[in-house]
Scaffold this motif. Structure first.
Motif, PDB file in Angstrom:
ATOM      1  N   ASP A   1      -4.958  -5.376  -4.480  1.00 30.24           N
ATOM      2  CA  ASP A   1      -4.090  -4.203  -4.378  1.00 30.24           C
ATOM      3  C   ASP A   1      -3.279  -4.121  -5.672  1.00 30.24           C
ATOM      4  OD1 ASP A   1      -1.690  -2.620  -3.897  1.00 30.24           O
ATOM      5  OD2 ASP A   1      -2.188  -2.706  -1.767  1.00 30.24           O
TER       6      ASP A   1
ATOM      7  N   LYS B   1      -0.119  -9.645   4.905  1.00 28.16           N
ATOM      8  CA  LYS B   1      -0.972  -8.860   5.805  1.00 28.16           C
ATOM      9  C   LYS B   1      -0.618  -9.140   7.264  1.00 28.16           C
ATOM     10  CE  LYS B   1      -4.565  -6.150   6.722  1.00 28.16           C
ATOM     11  NZ  LYS B   1      -5.917  -6.470   6.219  1.00 28.16           N
TER      12      LYS B   1
ATOM     13  N   TYR C   1       2.506  -7.263   8.110  1.00 29.43           N
ATOM     14  CA  TYR C   1       2.128  -5.848   8.240  1.00 29.43           C
ATOM     15  C   TYR C   1       1.520  -5.574   9.617  1.00 29.43           C
ATOM     16  CZ  TYR C   1      -0.789  -1.679   7.416  1.00 29.43           C
ATOM     17  OH  TYR C   1      -1.412  -0.452   7.510  1.00 29.43           O
TER      18      TYR C   1
ATOM     19  N   LYS D   1       2.897  -3.328  12.721  1.00 32.47           N
ATOM     20  CA  LYS D   1       2.059  -2.246  13.230  1.00 32.47           C
ATOM     21  C   LYS D   1       1.793  -2.393  14.722  1.00 32.47           C
ATOM     22  CE  LYS D   1       0.432   0.691  10.024  1.00 32.47           C
ATOM     23  NZ  LYS D   1       0.353   2.148  10.192  1.00 32.47           N
TER      24      LYS D   1
ATOM     25  N   ILE E   1       7.394  -4.454   0.591  1.00 31.19           N
ATOM     26  CA  ILE E   1       6.340  -3.456   0.449  1.00 31.19           C
ATOM     27  C   ILE E   1       5.412  -3.503   1.661  1.00 31.19           C
ATOM     28  CG2 ILE E   1       4.291  -2.801  -0.876  1.00 31.19           C
ATOM     29  CD1 ILE E   1       5.783  -3.712  -3.407  1.00 31.19           C
ATOM     30  N   TRP E   2       5.016  -4.692   2.062  1.00 30.06           N
ATOM     31  CA  TRP E   2       4.170  -4.826   3.245  1.00 30.06           C
ATOM     32  C   TRP E   2       4.848  -4.228   4.485  1.00 30.06           C
ATOM     33  CZ3 TRP E   2      -0.823  -5.916   3.487  1.00 30.06           C
ATOM     34  CH2 TRP E   2      -1.422  -6.708   2.507  1.00 30.06           C
TER      35      TRP E   2
ATOM     36  N   ARG F   1       5.317  -0.335   4.291  1.00 27.66           N
ATOM     37  CA  ARG F   1       4.029   0.326   4.538  1.00 27.66           C
ATOM     38  C   ARG F   1       3.718   0.349   6.033  1.00 27.66           C
ATOM     39  NH1 ARG F   1      -0.054  -2.192  -0.099  1.00 27.66           N
ATOM     40  NH2 ARG F   1       0.553  -0.805  -1.832  1.00 27.66           N
ATOM     41  N   ALA F   2       4.085  -0.702   6.728  1.00 29.36           N
ATOM     42  CA  ALA F   2       3.781  -0.796   8.154  1.00 29.36           C
ATOM     43  C   ALA F   2       4.580   0.209   8.982  1.00 29.36           C
ATOM     44  CB  ALA F   2       4.048  -2.217   8.655  1.00 29.36           C
TER      45      ALA F   2
ATOM     46  N   GLY G   1       5.823   3.018   7.989  1.00 30.68           N
ATOM     47  CA  GLY G   1       5.427   4.381   7.661  1.00 30.68           C
ATOM     48  C   GLY G   1       6.581   5.260   7.215  1.00 30.68           C
TER      49      GLY G   1
ATOM     50  N   ALA H   1       5.678   1.395  -5.655  1.00 35.34           N
ATOM     51  CA  ALA H   1       4.896   1.557  -4.423  1.00 35.34           C
ATOM     52  C   ALA H   1       5.152   2.892  -3.734  1.00 35.34           C
ATOM     53  CB  ALA H   1       5.215   0.407  -3.469  1.00 35.34           C
TER      54      ALA H   1
ATOM     55  N   LEU I   1       7.941   3.708  -2.177  1.00 38.19           N
ATOM     56  CA  LEU I   1       8.602   3.392  -0.905  1.00 38.19           C
ATOM     57  C   LEU I   1      10.120   3.286  -1.009  1.00 38.19           C
ATOM     58  CD1 LEU I   1       6.116   0.557   0.127  1.00 38.19           C
ATOM     59  CD2 LEU I   1       6.204   2.850   1.126  1.00 38.19           C
TER      60      LEU I   1
END
Length: 232
Positions: free
Chosen positions: A25, A51, A54, A58, A77-78, A81-82, A84, A109, A111
């Motif tokens: 990534d 991950k 994340y 989620k 960042i992880w 992203r999760a 949203g 990113a 974000l």
């Protein structure tokens, strides 16, 4: 097989998982590069653990997340992203340099607008949040000074609700190091990191309001991530 001989195998397994499930990534790789160039300690979560964070966010449907310990923003960042674009990440950090680097990485990113960075000693900020009646968080991730973990757990319980997750990084590393040497983990005056982690683990396991487990994670060493759910 002796304990020490297991380390290379564990590292290989970790790398195998990363190759399959955490593809390269550019944003995350640049974030790590920026942190290294700025002289930040390389104590961020691993790609596999990022991950995992994340996916836990989620799977739990978390939209309000609290992170204690920002560092260079890699785990942020992880987590961002999760949750949203409709979610919110509040992250606590004392060090101004860390905040500068993390802000740059979050901008990279795309974000930054959804991350609320609060500077100051975590205990002070958490106390202010509790007194202000801050809305409960769906997930709390603890990854800061280890001697503060027991107190951070107390605050996490005050800032969550039934069904919320409480996660904590590095809850096995020092313990595993001692086990490899053939010793049994025990109270050790002067080793505040080990004592903080052990007290945190004991409190987590004994708290009747939580259902908890620690899962082992591997990088170039054996470590663990604590996962707890606040009971309904």
């Amino acid at each position: 097989m002796a304990d020490l001989e297991l380390y290379p195998l564990l590292v290989e397994v970790d790398q195998y998982i990363e190759r399959l499930f955490v593809p390269p990534d550019p944003v995350l790789e640049q974030a790590l590069k920026n942190a290294t160039e700025a002289g930040l300690p390389e104590i961020h979560v691993s790609p596999n653990e990022g991950k995992l964070l994340y996916l836990l966010a989620k799977l739990s449907g978390a939209k309000r997340v609290l992170e204690i310990g920002l560092l260079g923003g890699y785990s942020a960042i992880w987590l961002a992203r999760a949750v949203g674009p409709l979610g919110k990440l509040v992250t606590l950090e004392l060090d101004e340099n860390y905040i500068r680097v993390a802000s740059k990485n979050l901008e990279l990113a795309g974000l930054r607008s959804m991350v609320d960075i609060r500077q100051g000693a975590a205990q002070d900020t958490l106390e202010k949040m509790v007194r202000a009646g801050e809305a409960p968080f769906d997930l709390v991730f603890i990854d800061a000074n280890k001697d503060g973990y027991p107190e951070y757990l107390d605050y996490a319980l005050k800032l969550t609700k039934p069904g919320s997750l409480i996660l904590a990084d590095n809850v096995i590393r020092r313990i595993a190091d001692i086990m490899v040497s053939g010793e049994k983990p025990k109270a050790s005056p002067g080793d505040s990191m080990l004592d903080g982690i052990q007290e945190f683990n004991r409190k987590l396991a004994a708290n009747p309001k939580l259902e908890s487990i620690v899962v082992t994670v591997t990088r170039e060493f054996v470590d663990g991530l604590a996962i707890a759910r606040v009971k309904d």
